[in-house]
Write a protein that holds these residues in place. Structure first.
Motif, PDB file in Angstrom:
ATOM      1  N   GLU A 153     -19.308  37.115   1.968  1.00 51.16           N
ATOM      2  CA  GLU A 153     -18.805  38.424   2.387  1.00 51.16           C
ATOM      3  C   GLU A 153     -19.834  39.521   2.113  1.00 51.16           C
ATOM      4  O   GLU A 153     -20.075  40.402   2.963  1.00 51.16           O
ATOM      5  N   ILE A 154     -20.465  39.462   0.951  1.00 47.60           N
ATOM      6  CA  ILE A 154     -21.488  40.451   0.603  1.00 47.60           C
ATOM      7  C   ILE A 154     -22.687  40.341   1.538  1.00 47.60           C
ATOM      8  O   ILE A 154     -23.229  41.354   2.011  1.00 47.60           O
ATOM      9  N   PHE A 155     -23.123  39.120   1.827  1.00 49.81           N
ATOM     10  CA  PHE A 155     -24.276  38.937   2.712  1.00 49.81           C
ATOM     11  C   PHE A 155     -23.969  39.433   4.122  1.00 49.81           C
ATOM     12  O   PHE A 155     -24.828  40.031   4.775  1.00 49.81           O
ATOM     13  N   ARG A 156     -22.774  39.171   4.603  1.00 56.44           N
ATOM     14  CA  ARG A 156     -22.416  39.664   5.939  1.00 56.44           C
ATOM     15  C   ARG A 156     -22.454  41.190   5.981  1.00 56.44           C
ATOM     16  O   ARG A 156     -22.809  41.783   7.013  1.00 56.44           O
ATOM     17  N   ARG A 157     -22.126  41.828   4.863  1.00 55.35           N
ATOM     18  CA  ARG A 157     -22.060  43.291   4.832  1.00 55.35           C
ATOM     19  C   ARG A 157     -23.447  43.921   4.761  1.00 55.35           C
ATOM     20  O   ARG A 157     -23.707  44.937   5.403  1.00 55.35           O
ATOM     21  N   TYR A 158     -24.354  43.310   3.984  1.00 52.98           N
ATOM     22  CA  TYR A 158     -25.618  43.977   3.691  1.00 52.98           C
ATOM     23  C   TYR A 158     -26.862  43.290   4.265  1.00 52.98           C
ATOM     24  O   TYR A 158     -27.959  43.829   4.119  1.00 52.98           O
ATOM     25  N   CYS A 159     -26.692  42.139   4.877  1.00 45.42           N
ATOM     26  CA  CYS A 159     -27.845  41.389   5.388  1.00 45.42           C
ATOM     27  C   CYS A 159     -27.681  41.162   6.881  1.00 45.42           C
ATOM     28  O   CYS A 159     -26.979  40.225   7.305  1.00 45.42           O
ATOM     29  N   PRO A 160     -28.312  41.985   7.725  1.00 44.58           N
ATOM     30  CA  PRO A 160     -28.136  41.860   9.171  1.00 44.58           C
ATOM     31  C   PRO A 160     -28.533  40.491   9.711  1.00 44.58           C
ATOM     32  O   PRO A 160     -28.000  40.052  10.738  1.00 44.58           O
ATOM     33  N   GLY A 161     -29.457  39.808   9.020  1.00 46.31           N
ATOM     34  CA  GLY A 161     -29.909  38.499   9.501  1.00 46.31           C
ATOM     35  C   GLY A 161     -29.042  37.338   9.059  1.00 46.31           C
ATOM     36  O   GLY A 161     -29.339  36.183   9.392  1.00 46.31           O
ATOM     37  N   PHE A 162     -27.970  37.614   8.322  1.00 47.74           N
ATOM     38  CA  PHE A 162     -27.133  36.530   7.795  1.00 47.74           C
ATOM     39  C   PHE A 162     -26.244  35.968   8.893  1.00 47.74           C
ATOM     40  O   PHE A 162     -25.374  36.651   9.429  1.00 47.74           O
ATOM     41  N   GLY A 164     -24.845  32.833   8.238  1.00 52.24           N
ATOM     42  CA  GLY A 164     -24.208  31.752   7.495  1.00 52.24           C
ATOM     43  C   GLY A 164     -25.245  31.066   6.635  1.00 52.24           C
ATOM     44  O   GLY A 164     -26.454  31.231   6.824  1.00 52.24           O
ATOM     45  N   PHE A 165     -24.783  30.308   5.650  1.00 49.96           N
ATOM     46  CA  PHE A 165     -25.699  29.583   4.785  1.00 49.96           C
ATOM     47  C   PHE A 165     -26.421  28.503   5.590  1.00 49.96           C
ATOM     48  O   PHE A 165     -25.927  28.021   6.602  1.00 49.96           O
ATOM     49  N   SER A 166     -27.632  28.124   5.132  1.00 52.27           N
ATOM     50  CA  SER A 166     -28.487  27.161   5.845  1.00 52.27           C
ATOM     51  C   SER A 166     -28.742  27.612   7.275  1.00 52.27           C
ATOM     52  O   SER A 166     -28.715  26.819   8.216  1.00 52.27           O
ATOM     53  N   GLY A 167     -29.002  28.897   7.422  1.00 54.02           N
ATOM     54  CA  GLY A 167     -29.316  29.438   8.735  1.00 54.02           C
ATOM     55  C   GLY A 167     -28.165  29.417   9.708  1.00 54.02           C
ATOM     56  O   GLY A 167     -28.357  29.574  10.917  1.00 54.02           O
ATOM     57  N   GLY A 168     -26.959  29.252   9.198  1.00 57.47           N
ATOM     58  CA  GLY A 168     -25.790  29.170  10.067  1.00 57.47           C
ATOM     59  C   GLY A 168     -25.582  27.806  10.670  1.00 57.47           C
ATOM     60  O   GLY A 168     -24.654  27.600  11.456  1.00 57.47           O
ATOM     61  N   SER A 169     -26.435  26.853  10.307  1.00 59.22           N
ATOM     62  CA  SER A 169     -26.317  25.493  10.844  1.00 59.22           C
ATOM     63  C   SER A 169     -25.394  24.665   9.962  1.00 59.22           C
ATOM     64  O   SER A 169     -25.416  24.784   8.734  1.00 59.22           O
ATOM     65  N   SER A 170     -24.621  23.818  10.581  1.00 59.79           N
ATOM     66  CA  SER A 170     -23.733  22.941   9.832  1.00 59.79           C
ATOM     67  C   SER A 170     -24.515  21.779   9.242  1.00 59.79           C
ATOM     68  O   SER A 170     -25.424  21.236   9.886  1.00 59.79           O
ATOM     69  N   THR A 171     -24.164  21.400   8.032  1.00 56.37           N
ATOM     70  CA  THR A 171     -24.717  20.184   7.427  1.00 56.37           C
ATOM     71  C   THR A 171     -23.638  19.110   7.313  1.00 56.37           C
ATOM     72  O   THR A 171     -23.767  18.183   6.519  1.00 56.37           O
ATOM     73  N   GLU A 172     -22.594  19.240   8.112  1.00 62.24           N
ATOM     74  CA  GLU A 172     -21.544  18.223   8.132  1.00 62.24           C
ATOM     75  C   GLU A 172     -22.072  16.961   8.812  1.00 62.24           C
ATOM     76  O   GLU A 172     -22.920  17.028   9.706  1.00 62.24           O
ATOM     77  N   PRO A 173     -21.571  15.789   8.386  1.00 66.31           N
ATOM     78  CA  PRO A 173     -22.098  14.525   8.941  1.00 66.31           C
ATOM     79  C   PRO A 173     -22.070  14.439  10.458  1.00 66.31           C
ATOM     80  O   PRO A 173     -23.017  13.925  11.068  1.00 66.31           O
ATOM     81  N   ASP A 174     -21.028  14.951  11.097  1.00 69.89           N
ATOM     82  CA  ASP A 174     -20.937  14.781  12.546  1.00 69.89           C
ATOM     83  C   ASP A 174     -21.994  15.583  13.296  1.00 69.89           C
ATOM     84  O   ASP A 174     -22.345  15.254  14.434  1.00 69.89           O
ATOM     85  N   THR A 175     -22.538  16.639  12.665  1.00 66.82           N
ATOM     86  CA  THR A 175     -23.583  17.419  13.328  1.00 66.82           C
ATOM     87  C   THR A 175     -24.976  16.857  13.065  1.00 66.82           C
ATOM     88  O   THR A 175     -25.902  17.100  13.844  1.00 66.82           O
TER      89      THR A 175
END
Length: 253
Positions: A153-162, A164-175
């Motif tokens: 929540e803090i990163f979304r508020r103050y970091c325009p480049g955020f 999501g974590f890991s660049g917004g990429s999923s690290t779930e097995p199916d991806t």
């Protein structure tokens, strides 16, 4: 579009000092599954400042630390010095510059989400020896944890480049599965909880690719917000951050 090889320019010192290592249990598992010959080398792709590289070297293997960022390579050389079996390589995931069939294992720690997957897969097939494997690994925040959600929540508020974590990429097995031949891969998770004092917590947060630098307008507000989180969540000046090490292992498609 931002050049992914430049995302950590100016942050290598923070990255090298505050990014976490990986649990010994993970390496025990990895080298039970991967049987390397004495002459086999490992290519650690997107090696950064050499955090994962150091642990590979500690297991007695020769490692090509492939890293496109000059600042990251410089920090890595300072941290690792002239470690036996280590060679730094100015190359990318898609163009490592390594000879064909030169390595028995490829590793990518905290890096695969920045790669062009198709081109990286082709490069893996080119530089691997027959039957060689690729190990992808991340230290990830426990998504269900309230602390993880507060930080997001803090990163979304103050970091325009955020994004999501890991660049917004999923690290779930199916991806991740499509990267591996016939979708076959070994998948494991390991506990890797981290414990921070205030300086270490702040340094870890500021080492992120999306975090503002000290001269940026959002920097003071972000630091103040992170300080509030630390004071709310820490006990006795130490903050426990629930983390997991997520591992994938297989042959590239």
């Amino acid at each position: 579009m931002q050049d992914n090889t430049r995302r950590f320019d100016g942050k290598a010192a923070l990255y090298g000092q505050y990014r976490p290592s990986y649990p010994a249990e993970y390496f025990d598992y990895l080298f039970q599954k991967v049987r390397l010959e004495p002459e086999d080398a490992i290519a650690d792709i997107g090696a950064g400042t050499g955090i994962f590289t150091r642990q590979l070297l500690g297991r007695g293997f020769s490692v090509f630390a492939v890293e496109p960022g000059e600042d990251m390579r410089r920090q890595g050389r300072e941290h690792l010095g002239d470690a036996p079996g280590l060679r730094w390589v100015s190359g990318s995931a898609e163009q490592t510059t390594l000879p064909p069939g030169s390595v028995g294992l490829i590793t990518a720690a905290q890096a695969f989400h920045w790669f062009d997957r198709e081109k990286f897969g082709a490069e893996c097939r080119r530089i691997l020896r027959p039957s060689g494997l690729v190990a992808l690994v991340w230290n990830i925040r426990a998504p269900e944890c309230a602390l993880t959600q507060k930080c997001a929540e803090i990163f979304r508020r103050y970091c325009p480049g955020f994004a999501g974590f890991s660049g917004g990429s999923s690290t779930e097995p199916d991806t991740v599965e499509p990267f591996f031949l016939n979708g076959k891969m070994g998948y494991r998770q390991f506990s890797n909880d981290l414990f921070y004092d205030w300086d270490a917590f702040l340094g870890r947060m500021l080492s992120s690719s999306y975090a503002p630098k000290e001269q940026d307008a959002q920097y003071p507000a972000l630091v103040a917000a992170l300080r509030r989180i630390f004071e709310e969540e820490s006990q006795g000046g130490i903050l426990r951050f629930p983390m997991r090490t997520r591992s994938f292992l297989g042959r590239p498609a």
